[in-house]
Each structure stands twice: as structure tokens, then as C-alpha cells.
Scaffold this motif. Structure first.
Motif, PDB file in Angstrom:
ATOM      1  N   ALA A 195      54.415  -2.601  78.799  1.00  9.86           N
ATOM      2  CA  ALA A 195      53.836  -3.888  79.201  1.00  9.86           C
ATOM      3  C   ALA A 195      53.597  -4.773  77.981  1.00  9.86           C
ATOM      4  N   ALA A 196      53.089  -4.172  76.888  1.00 12.74           N
ATOM      5  CA  ALA A 196      52.785  -4.954  75.689  1.00 12.74           C
ATOM      6  C   ALA A 196      54.040  -5.517  75.044  1.00 12.74           C
ATOM      7  N   CYS A 197      55.128  -4.752  75.075  1.00 10.82           N
ATOM      8  CA  CYS A 197      56.374  -5.170  74.424  1.00 10.82           C
ATOM      9  C   CYS A 197      57.352  -5.857  75.363  1.00 10.82           C
ATOM     10  N   GLU A 198      57.020  -5.860  76.659  1.00 13.46           N
ATOM     11  CA  GLU A 198      57.914  -6.414  77.677  1.00 13.46           C
ATOM     12  C   GLU A 198      59.282  -5.721  77.606  1.00 13.46           C
ATOM     13  N   LEU A 199      59.242  -4.393  77.542  1.00 12.00           N
ATOM     14  CA  LEU A 199      60.437  -3.568  77.524  1.00 12.00           C
ATOM     15  C   LEU A 199      60.411  -2.640  78.734  1.00 12.00           C
ATOM     16  N   SER A 200      61.564  -2.139  79.114  1.00 14.61           N
ATOM     17  CA  SER A 200      61.624  -1.191  80.219  1.00 14.61           C
ATOM     18  C   SER A 200      61.039   0.141  79.776  1.00 14.61           C
ATOM     19  N   LYS A 201      60.582   0.926  80.736  1.00 12.47           N
ATOM     20  CA  LYS A 201      60.005   2.226  80.412  1.00 12.47           C
ATOM     21  C   LYS A 201      61.022   3.154  79.752  1.00 12.47           C
ATOM     22  N   PRO A 202      62.285   3.195  80.220  1.00 14.35           N
ATOM     23  CA  PRO A 202      63.259   4.041  79.504  1.00 14.35           C
ATOM     24  C   PRO A 202      63.470   3.617  78.056  1.00 14.35           C
ATOM     25  N   THR A 203      63.486   2.296  77.810  1.00 15.86           N
ATOM     26  CA  THR A 203      63.654   1.820  76.436  1.00 15.86           C
ATOM     27  C   THR A 203      62.476   2.233  75.570  1.00 15.86           C
ATOM     28  N   VAL A 204      61.270   2.138  76.131  1.00 16.51           N
ATOM     29  CA  VAL A 204      60.081   2.548  75.382  1.00 16.51           C
ATOM     30  C   VAL A 204      60.113   4.047  75.119  1.00 16.51           C
ATOM     31  N   ALA A 254      62.117   0.171  68.627  1.00 20.31           N
ATOM     32  CA  ALA A 254      61.155   1.034  67.938  1.00 20.31           C
ATOM     33  C   ALA A 254      60.228   0.203  67.053  1.00 20.31           C
ATOM     34  N   SER A 255      60.757  -0.828  66.423  1.00 17.76           N
ATOM     35  CA  SER A 255      59.922  -1.718  65.605  1.00 17.76           C
ATOM     36  C   SER A 255      58.872  -2.406  66.467  1.00 17.76           C
ATOM     37  N   ASP A 256      59.301  -2.883  67.630  1.00 19.11           N
ATOM     38  CA  ASP A 256      58.364  -3.563  68.527  1.00 19.11           C
ATOM     39  C   ASP A 256      57.283  -2.609  69.019  1.00 19.11           C
ATOM     40  N   VAL A 257      57.672  -1.406  69.364  1.00 20.47           N
ATOM     41  CA  VAL A 257      56.709  -0.418  69.855  1.00 20.47           C
ATOM     42  C   VAL A 257      55.730  -0.029  68.752  1.00 20.47           C
ATOM     43  N   LEU A 304      47.235  -1.840  69.296  1.00 20.68           N
ATOM     44  CA  LEU A 304      46.461  -1.221  70.373  1.00 20.68           C
ATOM     45  C   LEU A 304      45.682   0.007  69.912  1.00 20.68           C
ATOM     46  N   ARG A 305      46.126   0.596  68.820  1.00 18.02           N
ATOM     47  CA  ARG A 305      45.561   1.811  68.228  1.00 18.02           C
ATOM     48  C   ARG A 305      45.942   3.058  69.027  1.00 18.02           C
ATOM     49  N   LYS A 306      45.704   3.070  70.327  1.00 22.94           N
ATOM     50  CA  LYS A 306      46.148   4.166  71.187  1.00 22.94           C
ATOM     51  C   LYS A 306      46.701   3.572  72.471  1.00 22.94           C
ATOM     52  N   ALA A 307      47.785   4.163  72.993  1.00 19.05           N
ATOM     53  CA  ALA A 307      48.387   3.610  74.214  1.00 19.05           C
ATOM     54  C   ALA A 307      49.332   4.623  74.836  1.00 19.05           C
ATOM     55  N   THR A 308      49.515   4.494  76.152  1.00 18.81           N
ATOM     56  CA  THR A 308      50.514   5.286  76.866  1.00 18.81           C
ATOM     57  C   THR A 308      51.840   4.519  76.842  1.00 18.81           C
ATOM     58  N   ARG A 309      52.916   5.190  77.248  1.00 10.87           N
ATOM     59  CA  ARG A 309      54.209   4.519  77.282  1.00 10.87           C
ATOM     60  C   ARG A 309      54.218   3.339  78.267  1.00 10.87           C
ATOM     61  N   PRO A 310      53.614   3.468  79.463  1.00  6.57           N
ATOM     62  CA  PRO A 310      53.540   2.286  80.340  1.00  6.57           C
ATOM     63  C   PRO A 310      52.799   1.118  79.703  1.00  6.57           C
ATOM     64  N   GLN A 311      51.725   1.402  78.960  1.00 15.14           N
ATOM     65  CA  GLN A 311      50.986   0.332  78.290  1.00 15.14           C
ATOM     66  C   GLN A 311      51.841  -0.309  77.200  1.00 15.14           C
ATOM     67  N   LEU A 312      52.599   0.496  76.485  1.00  8.77           N
ATOM     68  CA  LEU A 312      53.480  -0.047  75.458  1.00  8.77           C
ATOM     69  C   LEU A 312      54.605  -0.865  76.074  1.00  8.77           C
ATOM     70  N   ALA A 334      46.126  10.754  79.318  1.00  9.64           N
ATOM     71  CA  ALA A 334      45.312   9.856  80.145  1.00  9.64           C
ATOM     72  C   ALA A 334      45.633  10.123  81.607  1.00  9.64           C
ATOM     73  N   PHE A 335      44.603  10.067  82.456  1.00  7.87           N
ATOM     74  CA  PHE A 335      44.778  10.303  83.884  1.00  7.87           C
ATOM     75  C   PHE A 335      44.423   9.036  84.649  1.00  7.87           C
ATOM     76  N   GLY A 336      45.311   8.623  85.552  1.00  3.30           N
ATOM     77  CA  GLY A 336      45.089   7.431  86.346  1.00  3.30           C
ATOM     78  C   GLY A 336      44.283   7.723  87.600  1.00  3.30           C
ATOM     79  N   ALA A 337      44.024   6.668  88.367  1.00  2.11           N
ATOM     80  CA  ALA A 337      43.225   6.799  89.582  1.00  2.11           C
ATOM     81  C   ALA A 337      43.906   7.702  90.614  1.00  2.11           C
ATOM     82  N   THR A 338      45.231   7.769  90.588  1.00  7.31           N
ATOM     83  CA  THR A 338      45.971   8.590  91.554  1.00  7.31           C
ATOM     84  C   THR A 338      46.123  10.026  91.084  1.00  7.31           C
TER      85      THR A 338
END
Length: 371
Positions: free
Chosen positions: A30-39, A10-13, A20-28, A58-62
């Protein structure tokens, strides 16, 4: 206020989201080098403490959507103050870097009222996480004994601001703050090693090597006022005698000694002298050129020790473009190849640097509760 200790993740996130100011969980992730469940677990922890909150989708290309997060109401804010002798300026900043408020006064004695009003406006901004006060004295590192007179002067200056009891306050030298601002927002950012040379009422230098501010064992790195001067036979070096010569009061003493009725009214300030030089006043041009040569010799001394490759000029006198050519010429004659530039940040450099430190301290205040 947050009372629970944060988990490491949680400290890292939190620190990543502040950057980053604003970010999605996948972006966080990647930034923290943590797994998505951990984030996801870390974000839930931070949301429960109101340190982060959801802010849209946020909406992705898919076509897949992801929640967007930002810092929450309990993240709080930081306060930076430039406690100058003739002016006091402040900036209030969110831990995500958003500027919330700023102002200044030319009456330092009334600065406490200005600061108190600024803090009253922040009643809905969460807790005050950190305060950094820039002062004109040497700030001795914690754990080392400093000069009692200087320490008392700093305490008096900070106490006069009437900051809230219990606020986490740090002091830093004003020229060091300006150097930090140059590193992150100014001309110095083009190189990771440079010297910020300030010349005005006083003289000083902020030293950045490999992207890090050099403070020194006593916190006095860059205190060029203590260079031995004069260094000639038959004369004893005086305490801060170089500053007495190169500071604006010393410049004006030389101006008065050389000025006569035929030159018109004697300039009452360094700014007035430089204005006359810009208007092609013959004696003013000579005096400014001589002062540039003197500042240039100081720059030579600095470069002889550090060889920084870049010298950023600031301060009430040092930031005047009229000095640049003379300083550069002196360096070219007596020293190593050194680029000389004028600070783009001007007299805001100190408060901008203090703002950067205050935000860092504020984020650390939240994240280090886990450590």
C-alpha cells in the motif's frame, strides 16, 4: 557492505520500511503502490542482502497472520555532528529513525576522540551510510566555486573530527540544520513557510518555503550578517557589520559602555545579562529591551522580503523568552502580521536537523544504487 545494485521495487520497499520502521508486506504494498507479488519479490531480494529481516507476526481481525519486517543488520546507520565553535554534539541514528547514541563535549579540540569512541561502539550496527557535519560557515553547492578561505576553514573543521576514511560526508550550514529541525520536530512544523532566526555569538536565518529549505545560488540564503549596515548618511556599510552589532560580543560591548559601579559587577556573558534582567535589574532590563528592539528591526527586514507569517527564534540569545515580546512589538509596529515564537528545540536544533539530513542521506545511499 551491499555491493549488488537493488531493483527499483526493492529500493522503494527499503525506503518505505525505513519510514514505517516496521511493516507487513500488505502495508508495504500500500505504501509503495506496488502489487503484493512485486513486494514479495522485493522483500526476498532485500532479505538476501540482509537489508531487511523478519521481526515477528501480526494477526488481523479475521485471524490471518502476516510476517512483520524491519530493517536488517546491513542497513547500517548514519552520523550527525554539530561542529560548533564552543561545543561539539553528535547523534547516531539507524536508518529507521531509532536513536542509537548521542553525546556532546565542551572541548571541541577533543571531539575526534569522542566521535572515534562512538563509532567503535557501532561495530555491530552495520555500515556507516552517511555523515552530516553542521558548520557555522556558508556551504557552497557542489559544482560552484566558493570562497577559498571559507572552504579551507570547513575542510579543517571536518578533518579535525578524524572521520573514517571513505565515509560519505556532507556539510551543511548550522542555521539551515536548525530550520530543518524546526520543520520536522519543532514549532515550525505547524506551518510550511517560516523563518528560523538565530541570534547568539553570530546571527543567521534559515528559510523554509512550502516545506523546503531555501539554500540560494551560493548556499548563502539567510546570511543576514551580510545585510548592509549602517545605512545612514556619512557612514560606510562594513563587511558583516550588522553581526558585529547584534552578535553577543557586540551586545556585551554596549553593556560595558553603559555599566558603572553603582550597577554592580559587569555581566561577563549575554546569559549573565539576561539572568540579571530576569531578576529585575534596572539597567539589565533596559539593555535587554534595547537589544530586543535591534533584533526586531532585523526581523522586520527579513519579513519585508519574505513575509513568512511565522518567525521562530533560536540561538544563545534569540531563544531567550525575554526577547520575544520586544521583537513581536517591533514587527507589529513596522512590518506585516507575523507570529513570533521561541524554538522548543533550544540548542539541540542544529544536531537534530543534521540527524534528519544524515538519515535521509543514508537511505538514499542504499536505494540509489539501483538508479
Amino acid at each position: 557492505m551491499v555491493e549488488s545494485a537493488l531493483s527499483d521495487s526493492a529500493s522503494d520497499v527499503f525506503a518505505a520500511l525505513a519510514e514505517l520502521r516496521k511493516a507487513t508486506r500488505p502495508q508495504l504494498a500500500a505504501a509503495c503502490e506496488l502489487s503484493k507479488p512485486t513486494v514479495s519479490t522485493a522483500v526476498a531480494e532485500l532479505e538476501a542482502l540482509r537489508l531487511v529481516e523478519r521481526n515477528g507476526t501480526a494477526f488481523g481481525a479475521t485471524g490471518r497472520s502476516a510476517a512483520v519486517y524491519q530493517l536488517g543488520p546491513e542497513a547500517g546507520y548514519a552520523l550527525a555532528i554539530d561542529r560548533g565553535s564552543t561545543q561539539v554534539a553528535y547523534r547516531v541514528i539507524g536508518l529507521d529513525g531509532r536513536l542509537l547514541d548521542e553525546d556532546h563535549t565542551d572541548e571541541p579540540a577533543s571531539a575526534h576522540a569522542m566521535i572515534r569512541t562512538a563509532l567503535r561502539r557501532r561495530t555491530r550496527s552495520g555500515p556507516l551510510r552517511a555523515v552530516v557535519v553542521a558548520v557555522s560557515d556558508v556551504v557552497t553547492p557542489t559544482g560552484r566555486a566558493g570562497d577559498p578561505t571559507i572552504e579551507q576553514r570547513i575542510h579543517t573543521a571536518v578533518d579535525a573530527l578524524a572521520l573514517p576514511p571513505g565515509a560519505p560526508v556532507r556539510t551543511e550550514n548550522n542555521v539551515n540544520c536548525a530550520a530543518i529541525a524546526e520543520l520536522h520536530e519543532g514549532t515550525g512544523g505547524s506551518q510550511d513557510t517560516f523563518v528560523y532566526l538565530q541570534a547568539g555569538m553570530a546571527i543567521g536565518a534559515g528559510i523554509v518555503v512550502n516545506g523546503k529549505l531555501i539554500r540560494g545560488s551560493n548556499g548563502a540564503a539567510g546570511e543576514v550578517a551580510r545585510l548592509a549596515y549602517p545605512w545612514v548618511d556619512g557612514q560606510s556599510a562594513g563587511h558583516e557589520a550588522l553581526e558585529a552589532r547584534l552578535g553577543s560580543p557586540g551586545l556585551l560591548r554596549r553593556v560595558r559602555a553603559r555599566w558603572s559601579a553603582e550597577h554592580g559587577q559587569v555581566p561577563e556573558s549575554a546569559h549573565a545579562l539576561f539572568d540579571l534582567a530576569e531578576q529585575d535589574h534596572s539597567l539589565a532590563k533596559v539593555l535587554v529591551a534595547e537589544h530586543a528592539r535591534e533584533i526586531g528591526k532585523l526581523a522586520v527586514s527579513v519579513c519585508a522580503v519574505l513575509d513568512p507569517g511565522l518567525l521562530v527564534l533560536g540561538g544563545g540569545v534569540g531563544g531567550n523568552p525575554l526577547l520575544t515580546a520586544g521583537i513581536a512589538a517591533t514587527l507589529a509596529e513596522l512590518s506585516w502580521p507575523t507570529e513570533v515564537v521561541v524554538s522548543r528545540l533550544g540548542d539541540r536544533a542544529t544536531v537534530l536537523g543534521a540527524t534528519h539530513l544524515a538519515r535521509e542521506d543514508g537511505v538514499r545511499q542504499v536505494t540509489l544504487t539501483a538508479r
